[in-house]
Scaffold this active site. Structure first.
Site, PDB file in Angstrom:
ATOM      1  N   HIS A 146       0.840  -1.202   0.000  1.00  0.00           N
ATOM      2  CA  HIS A 146       0.000   0.000   0.000  1.00  0.00           C
ATOM      3  C   HIS A 146       0.879   1.258   0.000  1.00  0.00           C
ATOM      4  CE1 HIS A 146      -2.716  -2.983   2.178  1.00  0.00           C
ATOM      5  NE2 HIS A 146      -3.448  -2.650   1.146  1.00  0.00           N
ATOM      6  N   LYS A 155      -0.717  -6.637  -8.155  1.00  0.00           N
ATOM      7  CA  LYS A 155      -0.989  -7.839  -7.347  1.00  0.00           C
ATOM      8  C   LYS A 155      -2.407  -8.377  -7.615  1.00  0.00           C
ATOM      9  CE  LYS A 155      -1.034 -10.420  -3.391  1.00  0.00           C
ATOM     10  NZ  LYS A 155      -2.434 -10.551  -3.127  1.00  0.00           N
TER      11      LYS A 155
HETATM   12  P1  AMP Z   1      -6.348  -4.164  -0.475  1.00  0.00           P
HETATM   13  O1  AMP Z   1      -6.246  -3.352   0.772  1.00  0.00           O
HETATM   14  O2  AMP Z   1      -5.799  -5.538  -0.346  1.00  0.00           O
HETATM   15  O3  AMP Z   1      -7.723  -4.099  -1.090  1.00  0.00           O
HETATM   16  O4  AMP Z   1      -5.389  -3.456  -1.521  1.00  0.00           O
HETATM   17  C1  AMP Z   1      -5.511  -2.102  -1.822  1.00  0.00           C
HETATM   18  C2  AMP Z   1      -4.667  -1.778  -3.021  1.00  0.00           C
HETATM   19  O5  AMP Z   1      -3.320  -2.117  -2.749  1.00  0.00           O
HETATM   20  C3  AMP Z   1      -5.081  -2.569  -4.275  1.00  0.00           C
HETATM   21  O6  AMP Z   1      -4.933  -1.739  -5.411  1.00  0.00           O
HETATM   22  C4  AMP Z   1      -4.066  -3.687  -4.293  1.00  0.00           C
HETATM   23  O7  AMP Z   1      -3.836  -4.221  -5.576  1.00  0.00           O
HETATM   24  C5  AMP Z   1      -2.841  -2.979  -3.758  1.00  0.00           C
HETATM   25  N1  AMP Z   1      -1.887  -3.943  -3.197  1.00  0.00           N
HETATM   26  C6  AMP Z   1      -2.134  -4.891  -2.266  1.00  0.00           C
HETATM   27  N2  AMP Z   1      -1.017  -5.617  -2.040  1.00  0.00           N
HETATM   28  C7  AMP Z   1      -0.057  -5.140  -2.875  1.00  0.00           C
HETATM   29  C8  AMP Z   1       1.299  -5.487  -3.145  1.00  0.00           C
HETATM   30  N3  AMP Z   1       1.909  -6.489  -2.508  1.00  0.00           N
HETATM   31  N4  AMP Z   1       1.960  -4.777  -4.069  1.00  0.00           N
HETATM   32  C9  AMP Z   1       1.360  -3.760  -4.740  1.00  0.00           C
HETATM   33  N5  AMP Z   1       0.092  -3.385  -4.526  1.00  0.00           N
HETATM   34  C10 AMP Z   1      -0.615  -4.067  -3.612  1.00  0.00           C
END
Ligand code: AMP
Length: 310
Positions: free
Chosen positions: A38, A151
């Protein structure tokens, strides 16, 4: 270190957002439990925009009845610390009744056929729930650019499609996957993994790397090499392992050369994990940091008819 303004209600958000109207605004949407993945999105957002808005919302609409909504990690204090450290201007942290004041919305965004494959096959309605909340958060935060992680490749693709198909006035920017030192893709769900689960979980990225190493030889060599790693780890319960076209998500045929998405989903212990690697197939082939084009805005055809598949 400036503390970000924290808005919980629509009124607080509107007031705080109005103050940011003196320059470009970027948004990073999250479900909280923030980690370095994030943070990378926030940093990318900061590079080009004057102001960065982070949303933290655990969206019930995208969780199935047997999924992990109730046990999803909540780490508000540390989330706000990370936002402050990364120079975020505004954090929007609503509860479900703020986002869905009339309960579950009767009208939703439909992800269409691309929402029914891969993640959508195991998680029915998931992407309709994702796109509905993303659409609402785009309306509420009014960004010039919105940042999403590679991801979640299928989610990224569907958000790009929604923005194009429904004319949202925003630029979507992709950020490469951030990994732990042992190559495990960072995820809020990694905290569910026991030490032994984690060893098993490493087979996902290992399988993707093995596949990418065979990219010069073509699709079946990639699939074979990637599958061999997973077969050797029976404790990773594989949902899918695919090599697909990045825009159509259809399996690439054996003759195909160019950019493709190697993606895997598996259950390890009680946790469902996903990971993927953009790869180039054919001469000079191997893993890619990111795709050279999103193929949607540019109209560049990567060599496959998205409908017919070949
Ligand atoms: P989430 O909180 O899991 O819904 O993720 C929020 C945002 O962060 C989304 O756009 C995800 O694709 C991105 N994200 C989550 N994990 C990663 C990671 N390891 N690398 C890059 N972006 C990420």
């Amino acid at each position: 270190m400036n503390q970000p303004v924290v808005a919980h209600s629509r009124e607080e958000l509107a007031k705080a957002r109005a103050v940011l109207d003196d320059g470009e605004v970027a948004v990073v949407m999250t479900m909280g439990a923030l980690h370095e993945g994030h943070a990378a999105l926030i940093r990318e957002a900061r590079r080009r925009a004057r102001h960065v808005v982070v949303t933290i919302f655990l969206n019930p609409l995208q969780f199935g009845p047997r999924e992990d909504l109730s046990r999803y990690p909540r780490t508000v204090d540390s989330d706000l610390e990370i936002c402050a450290r990364e120079g975020v201007d505004l954090v929007f942290m609503p509860t479900p009744d703020v986002i869905y004041p009339d309960g579950d919305p009767g009208v939703r965004v439909s992800a269409g056929p691309l929402g029914d494959v891969l993640e959508g096959q195991s998680r029915r309605g998931h992407f309709d729930g994702v796109l509905t909340v993303v659409g609402k958060l785009l309306h509420l935060t009014r960004p010039d650019r919105a940042y999403y992680g590679q991801k979640d490749a299928q989610q990224l693709l569907l958000i790009r499609r929604m923005v194009r198909d429904l004319d949202f006035p925003v630029e979507v920017v992709a950020v490469p996957t951030v990994r732990e030192g042992d190559d495990l893709a960072m995820s809020s769900r990694n905290i569910y993994l026991t030490d032994s689960d984690r060893e098993v979980a490493l087979s996902l990225s290992r399988s993707l790397r093995a596949g990418a190493l065979a990219a010069i030889e073509g699709p079946s060599a990639v699939r074979r090499a990637a599958r061999a790693v997973l077969v050797a780890e029976p404790l990773a319960l594989v949902d899918y392992l695919v090599l697909v076209h990045p825009q159509s998500l259809l399996d690439v045929p054996e003759w195909y050369r160019g950019e493709a998405l190697l993606a895997v989903a598996a259950r390890v212990g009680t946790t469902r994990l996903i990971d993927n690697l953009p790869v180039r197939l054919g001469p000079g082939g191997g893993p890619l940091e990111s795709f050279s084009t999103n193929g949607i805005d540019s109209g560049i055809d990567l060599g496959i008819d998205p409908v017919a598949g070949a």
